[in-house]
Scaffold this active site. Structure first.
Site, PDB file in Angstrom:
ATOM      1  N   HIS A   7      46.661  36.377  40.636  1.00  0.00           N
ATOM      2  CA  HIS A   7      47.883  36.083  40.916  1.00  0.00           C
ATOM      3  C   HIS A   7      49.232  36.754  40.876  1.00  0.00           C
ATOM      4  CE1 HIS A   7      48.882  38.779  37.288  1.00  0.00           C
ATOM      5  NE2 HIS A   7      47.343  38.865  36.472  1.00  0.00           N
TER       6      HIS A   7
ATOM      7  N   CYS B 212      42.519  42.105  36.085  1.00  0.00           N
ATOM      8  CA  CYS B 212      43.136  40.747  37.241  1.00  0.00           C
ATOM      9  C   CYS B 212      43.634  41.399  38.600  1.00  0.00           C
ATOM     10  CB  CYS B 212      44.471  39.647  36.825  1.00  0.00           C
ATOM     11  SG  CYS B 212      43.714  38.468  35.230  1.00  0.00           S
TER      12      CYS B 212
END
Length: 112
Positions: A71, A87
């Site tokens: 992301h 992440c």
């Protein structure tokens, strides 16, 4: 989509996009910190979402491993560091570019 795949190098903090065996793009990234490392393994892009901004930046590509994804970020100074909860973070302009180049099912290999 062409035969594309993503290889993430956590120690080099780099994400590479391949078409077949040919490297077509690479991007700087941030990865998980010591207590919440980015998990090694073979996954795939399971979801793609456009965000208006915020902590996930402008794009989210969820992995086949629940709760993990690639992301953007609202903190561009974090790129290049081991700072996330597992992440893979990218600059928003980079994640927007990658978002256009990969589809659901694109293989993602995360390695040291």
């Amino acid at each position: 989509m062409p035969n594309r795949s993503i290889v993430i190098h956590t120690t080099r903090r780099q994400l590479e996009l391949y078409e077949g065996n040919r490297l077509i793009q690479h991007y700087p990234i941030a990865v998980g910190k010591g207590s919440t490392p980015t998990p090694y393994g073979r996954y795939s892009i399971a979801t793609k979402t456009v965000y208006p901004g915020g902590v996930f930046g402008s794009r989210w590509m969820g992995l086949s491993l629940p709760h993990y994804g690639i992301h953007g970020t609202s903190n561009p100074t974090s790129i290049g560091q081991a700072i996330s909860k597992g992440c893979v973070r990218m600059h928003n302009h980079d994640v927007e570019n990658l978002f256009q180049l990969v589809g659901i099912g694109t293989p993602v290999i995360i390695q040291p």
